[in-house]
Design a protein around this motif. Structure first.
Motif, PDB file in Angstrom:
ATOM      1  N   ALA A   1       0.765  -1.600  -0.322  1.00  0.00           N
ATOM      2  CA  ALA A   1      -0.308  -0.248   0.278  1.00  0.00           C
ATOM      3  C   ALA A   1       0.737   1.224   0.010  1.00  0.00           C
ATOM      4  O   ALA A   1       1.863   0.871   0.406  1.00  0.00           O
ATOM      5  CB  ALA A   1      -0.844   0.127   1.189  1.00  0.00           C
TER       6      ALA A   1
ATOM      7  N   ILE B   1       1.034   7.401  11.101  1.00  0.00           N
ATOM      8  CA  ILE B   1       1.318   7.108  10.334  1.00  0.00           C
ATOM      9  C   ILE B   1      -0.006   7.524  10.049  1.00  0.00           C
ATOM     10  O   ILE B   1      -1.344   7.301  10.497  1.00  0.00           O
ATOM     11  CB  ILE B   1       1.057   5.283   9.927  1.00  0.00           C
ATOM     12  CG1 ILE B   1       2.627   4.933   9.777  1.00  0.00           C
ATOM     13  CG2 ILE B   1       0.904   5.469   8.312  1.00  0.00           C
ATOM     14  CD1 ILE B   1       2.943   3.625  10.008  1.00  0.00           C
TER      15      ILE B   1
ATOM     16  N   TRP C   1      -4.661  12.637   9.023  1.00  0.00           N
ATOM     17  CA  TRP C   1      -5.466  11.953  10.956  1.00  0.00           C
ATOM     18  C   TRP C   1      -4.804  10.958  10.365  1.00  0.00           C
ATOM     19  O   TRP C   1      -4.779   9.853  10.044  1.00  0.00           O
ATOM     20  CB  TRP C   1      -6.947  11.477  10.871  1.00  0.00           C
ATOM     21  CG  TRP C   1      -7.906  12.922  10.435  1.00  0.00           C
ATOM     22  CD1 TRP C   1      -9.004  14.069  11.732  1.00  0.00           C
ATOM     23  CD2 TRP C   1      -8.416  13.886   9.619  1.00  0.00           C
ATOM     24  NE1 TRP C   1      -9.101  14.586  11.189  1.00  0.00           N
ATOM     25  CE2 TRP C   1      -9.451  14.561   9.566  1.00  0.00           C
ATOM     26  CE3 TRP C   1      -8.461  14.172   7.790  1.00  0.00           C
ATOM     27  CZ2 TRP C   1      -9.904  15.779   9.160  1.00  0.00           C
ATOM     28  CZ3 TRP C   1      -8.312  14.329   7.181  1.00  0.00           C
ATOM     29  CH2 TRP C   1      -9.705  15.596   7.479  1.00  0.00           C
TER      30      TRP C   1
ATOM     31  N   MET D   1      -6.797   8.202  11.943  1.00  0.00           N
ATOM     32  CA  MET D   1      -7.878   7.259  11.619  1.00  0.00           C
ATOM     33  C   MET D   1      -8.207   6.079  12.695  1.00  0.00           C
ATOM     34  O   MET D   1      -8.832   5.601  13.297  1.00  0.00           O
ATOM     35  CB  MET D   1      -7.677   5.981  10.474  1.00  0.00           C
ATOM     36  CG  MET D   1      -7.252   6.901   9.083  1.00  0.00           C
ATOM     37  SD  MET D   1      -6.879   5.811   7.740  1.00  0.00           S
ATOM     38  CE  MET D   1      -8.447   7.145   5.770  1.00  0.00           C
TER      39      MET D   1
ATOM     40  N   ILE E   1       1.344  -7.419   9.796  1.00  0.00           N
ATOM     41  CA  ILE E   1       1.103  -7.243   8.727  1.00  0.00           C
ATOM     42  C   ILE E   1       2.362  -6.370   7.917  1.00  0.00           C
ATOM     43  O   ILE E   1       3.041  -6.484   6.945  1.00  0.00           O
ATOM     44  CB  ILE E   1      -0.472  -7.201   8.218  1.00  0.00           C
ATOM     45  CG1 ILE E   1      -1.037  -8.347   8.443  1.00  0.00           C
ATOM     46  CG2 ILE E   1      -0.136  -6.833   6.263  1.00  0.00           C
ATOM     47  CD1 ILE E   1      -2.749  -7.703   8.258  1.00  0.00           C
ATOM     48  N   TYR E   2       2.271  -5.364   9.010  1.00  0.00           N
ATOM     49  CA  TYR E   2       3.650  -3.902   8.876  1.00  0.00           C
ATOM     50  C   TYR E   2       4.906  -4.528   8.500  1.00  0.00           C
ATOM     51  O   TYR E   2       5.668  -4.974   7.659  1.00  0.00           O
ATOM     52  CB  TYR E   2       3.718  -3.105   9.466  1.00  0.00           C
ATOM     53  CG  TYR E   2       2.682  -2.117   8.727  1.00  0.00           C
ATOM     54  CD1 TYR E   2       1.180  -2.573   8.998  1.00  0.00           C
ATOM     55  CD2 TYR E   2       3.187  -0.955   8.317  1.00  0.00           C
ATOM     56  CE1 TYR E   2       0.423  -1.359   7.747  1.00  0.00           C
ATOM     57  CE2 TYR E   2       1.691   0.196   8.624  1.00  0.00           C
ATOM     58  CZ  TYR E   2       0.476  -0.136   8.085  1.00  0.00           C
ATOM     59  OH  TYR E   2      -0.538   0.648   7.796  1.00  0.00           O
TER      60      TYR E   2
HETATM   61  C1  HEM Z   1      -5.318  -3.513   9.043  1.00  0.00           C
HETATM   62  C2  HEM Z   1      -5.484  -2.461   8.102  1.00  0.00           C
HETATM   63  C3  HEM Z   1      -3.968  -2.076   6.992  1.00  0.00           C
HETATM   64  C4  HEM Z   1      -3.170  -3.273   6.696  1.00  0.00           C
HETATM   65  C5  HEM Z   1      -3.377  -4.759   6.194  1.00  0.00           C
HETATM   66  C6  HEM Z   1      -2.342  -2.394   6.137  1.00  0.00           C
HETATM   67  C7  HEM Z   1      -1.374  -2.417   4.951  1.00  0.00           C
HETATM   68  C8  HEM Z   1      -0.483  -1.750   5.099  1.00  0.00           C
HETATM   69  C9  HEM Z   1       0.976  -1.817   4.204  1.00  0.00           C
HETATM   70  C10 HEM Z   1       1.274  -3.947   4.187  1.00  0.00           C
HETATM   71  C11 HEM Z   1       1.373  -1.018   4.058  1.00  0.00           C
HETATM   72  C12 HEM Z   1       3.335  -1.387   3.008  1.00  0.00           C
HETATM   73  C13 HEM Z   1       3.988  -1.380   4.453  1.00  0.00           C
HETATM   74  C14 HEM Z   1       5.415  -1.952   4.519  1.00  0.00           C
HETATM   75  O1  HEM Z   1       5.735  -2.198   2.797  1.00  0.00           O
HETATM   76  O2  HEM Z   1       6.652  -1.015   4.730  1.00  0.00           O
HETATM   77  C15 HEM Z   1       1.468   0.333   4.694  1.00  0.00           C
HETATM   78  C16 HEM Z   1       1.707   1.103   4.176  1.00  0.00           C
HETATM   79  C17 HEM Z   1       0.964   2.432   4.931  1.00  0.00           C
HETATM   80  N1  HEM Z   1      -0.791   2.029   5.697  1.00  0.00           N
HETATM   81 FE1  HEM Z   1      -1.569   1.029   5.943  1.00  0.00          FE
HETATM   82  N2  HEM Z   1      -2.707  -0.894   6.594  1.00  0.00           N
HETATM   83  C18 HEM Z   1      -4.003  -1.254   7.027  1.00  0.00           C
HETATM   84  C19 HEM Z   1      -4.639  -0.328   7.465  1.00  0.00           C
HETATM   85  C20 HEM Z   1      -4.068   1.617   7.262  1.00  0.00           C
HETATM   86  C21 HEM Z   1      -4.430   2.160   8.489  1.00  0.00           C
HETATM   87  C22 HEM Z   1      -5.956   2.650   9.083  1.00  0.00           C
HETATM   88  C23 HEM Z   1      -4.128   3.905   7.964  1.00  0.00           C
HETATM   89  C24 HEM Z   1      -4.330   5.312   8.698  1.00  0.00           C
HETATM   90  C25 HEM Z   1      -3.478   5.664   8.721  1.00  0.00           C
HETATM   91  C26 HEM Z   1      -2.748   3.304   7.420  1.00  0.00           C
HETATM   92  C27 HEM Z   1      -2.348   4.939   6.406  1.00  0.00           C
HETATM   93  C28 HEM Z   1      -0.843   3.591   5.614  1.00  0.00           C
HETATM   94  C29 HEM Z   1       0.259   4.561   4.846  1.00  0.00           C
HETATM   95  C30 HEM Z   1       0.538   5.734   5.311  1.00  0.00           C
HETATM   96  C31 HEM Z   1       0.858   3.699   4.665  1.00  0.00           C
HETATM   97  C32 HEM Z   1       2.761   3.996   3.680  1.00  0.00           C
HETATM   98  C33 HEM Z   1       3.782   4.553   4.998  1.00  0.00           C
HETATM   99  C34 HEM Z   1       4.840   4.722   4.376  1.00  0.00           C
HETATM  100  O3  HEM Z   1       5.142   6.053   3.465  1.00  0.00           O
HETATM  101  O4  HEM Z   1       6.111   4.042   4.498  1.00  0.00           O
HETATM  102  N3  HEM Z   1      -3.218   2.653   6.752  1.00  0.00           N
HETATM  103  N4  HEM Z   1      -0.149  -0.708   5.220  1.00  0.00           N
END
Ligand code: HEM
Length: 374
Positions: A77, A158, A219, A221, A351-352
């Motif tokens: 994502a 985040i 936000w 969230m 997951i992250y």
């Molecule tokens: C169960 C829910 C969620 C899943 C499964 C998920 C999954 C992921 C994954 C797999 C990544 C990439 C991680 C990496 O490769 O380092 C990511 C990045 C990110 N997620 Fe989520 N996420 C979820 C919920 C959220 C929520 C609630 C937010 C609200 C702020 C969010 C904001 C972000 C952002 C901004 C990034 C990019 C971070 C960066 O710049 O490296 N995610 N997410």
């Protein structure tokens, strides 16, 4: 109906978009303990939550391995960055005791990195397309015990430019991921049923056009703990441009990557200023588990606790972009005073970590957290 479904099929706020069988090859992060719940703050585990989280991680891992069989593996994502910028995170000189917790030490200034992104899992998508936008802040020089064993000096925050998340339970997320990963068009038509009416509405409304990543409001969230012991509370975060900041209009015929350009142009001319806000929960009726329901500002106001100064700079170099790509942000890069709360955050712990490990392993790159001198 078709008009509604079309954008639905492109929702990628934090999800996968490619068909893949659940056959992961990595056992990475299986050894990590699942988060315990804080019933005092209103957390409650969903049935089979841990097993479903592992399954979701498996699906995402398989998808990433398939999508990036050749070339560099990107984030699942938010793979498209507008840039990583150096910043200063300065805590207010005066704070009420209730808010002066954890890293929020009055008058203290920390160095930080900020990564701005589009949410879509398609890293080639034009910035003019409606999408959710991310702001990931990594505050440096944070010592003391941390929530993850393998991270020792950062506090990540985040955020996305919408107040609520489109899913609030592992069951919904699992069902949604299965639909998204399906090859069949009919299965994709099922997405609004997986998300439900409210989830579908939130997903559609999370997508917008912005003129400049520095001019949006973001936000968290989902909620976080603030403080330790009996006085600990549940809070959410937000970041907004400083009031003195002049807004720009979205360009009429924008370049493909115009958000990178607008960030670059702004920071070549001037410093940027944003405010970091905390919203303490004011009633237990504001759920920590339901990330789809907003804590209304008229019932629970936000308080400014820090100023983020992004000094004038040129960030868009190959070295800095590579550094940005290799960073890993996680809500669990945190001290216990800011522990992530709620089902979505508990899922993100596992997951992250897994997905960051997988993409670094695929790229043969070490996972290194930046230190104060980088
Ligand atoms: C169960 C829910 C969620 C899943 C499964 C998920 C999954 C992921 C994954 C797999 C990544 C990439 C991680 C990496 O490769 O380092 C990511 C990045 C990110 N997620 Fe989520 N996420 C979820 C919920 C959220 C929520 C609630 C937010 C609200 C702020 C969010 C904001 C972000 C952002 C901004 C990034 C990019 C971070 C960066 O710049 O490296 N995610 N997410």
């Amino acid at each position: 109906m078709k008009k509604i479904l079309q954008p639905m099929l492109m929702i990628n706020i934090c999800t996968v978009a490619h068909a893949a069988p659940a056959n992961p090859t990595s056992n990475s992060s299986r050894d990590m303990a699942y988060s315990t719940v804080d019933t005092h703050l209103g957390e409650a585990l969903y049935p089979d939550e841990e097993a479903m989280t592992v399954k979701i991680a498996d699906l995402i891992e398989t998808s990433i391995r398939k999508q990036y069989q050749s070339g560099m593996a990107l984030r699942d994502a938010h793979p498209k960055a507008h840039g990583c910028v150096k910043a200063e995170f300065k805590i207010n000189d005066e704070l009420p005791q209730k808010l002066a917790q954890g890293i929020f030490v009055q008058g203290k200034t920390y160095p930080a990195w900020i990564r701005f992104s589009n949410a879509s899992s398609d890293a080639t998508q034009a910035d003019s397309k409606k999408d959710a936008r991310g702001m990931a802040i990594k505050v440096l020089g944070i010592s003391g015990p941390k929530l993850l064993d393998n991270e020792h000096s950062t506090q990540d925050f985040i955020l996305i430019n919408h107040p609520v998340f489109f899913v609030n339970s592992p069951v919904r997320y699992m069902s949604f991921i299965k639909d998204m990963n399906s090859d069949g068009f009919v299965k994709k038509l099922h997405i609004p049923f997986s998300l439900g009416a409210k989830g579908t509405w939130i997903a559609l409304n999370s997508r917008s056009r912005i003129a400049n990543p520095l001019h949006a409001r973001y936000w968290s969230m989902v909620p976080y703990q603030l403080g330790l012991g009996p006085d600990r509370q549940a809070v959410k975060y937000s970041v907004q441009p400083c009031s003195t900041y002049k807004k720009e209009a979205v360009p009429v015929s924008p370049a493909h990557d115009f958000l990178r350009e607008s960030l670059r142009n702004s920071l070549q001319k001037n410093d940027a200023c944003m405010e970091f806000l905390i919203q303490p929960r004011t009633s237990n009726t504001m759920s920590v588990e339901d990330s789809m329901t907003e804590w209304k500002e008229n019932k629970a106001p936000f308080y400014k606790v820090a100023t983020i100064r992004i000094p004038q700079q040129f960030f868009d170099t190959p070295d800095q972009n590579r550094f940005c790509e290799n960073l890993s942000f996680s809500p669990w890069h945190s001290i216990p005073e800011h522990k992530p709360l709620g089902a979505v955050n508990r899922m993100r712990k596992f997951i992250y970590e897994r997905i960051s490990k997988v993409r670094h392993e695929m790229n043969d790159t070490p996972r290194i957290e930046p230190n104060i001198k980088d």
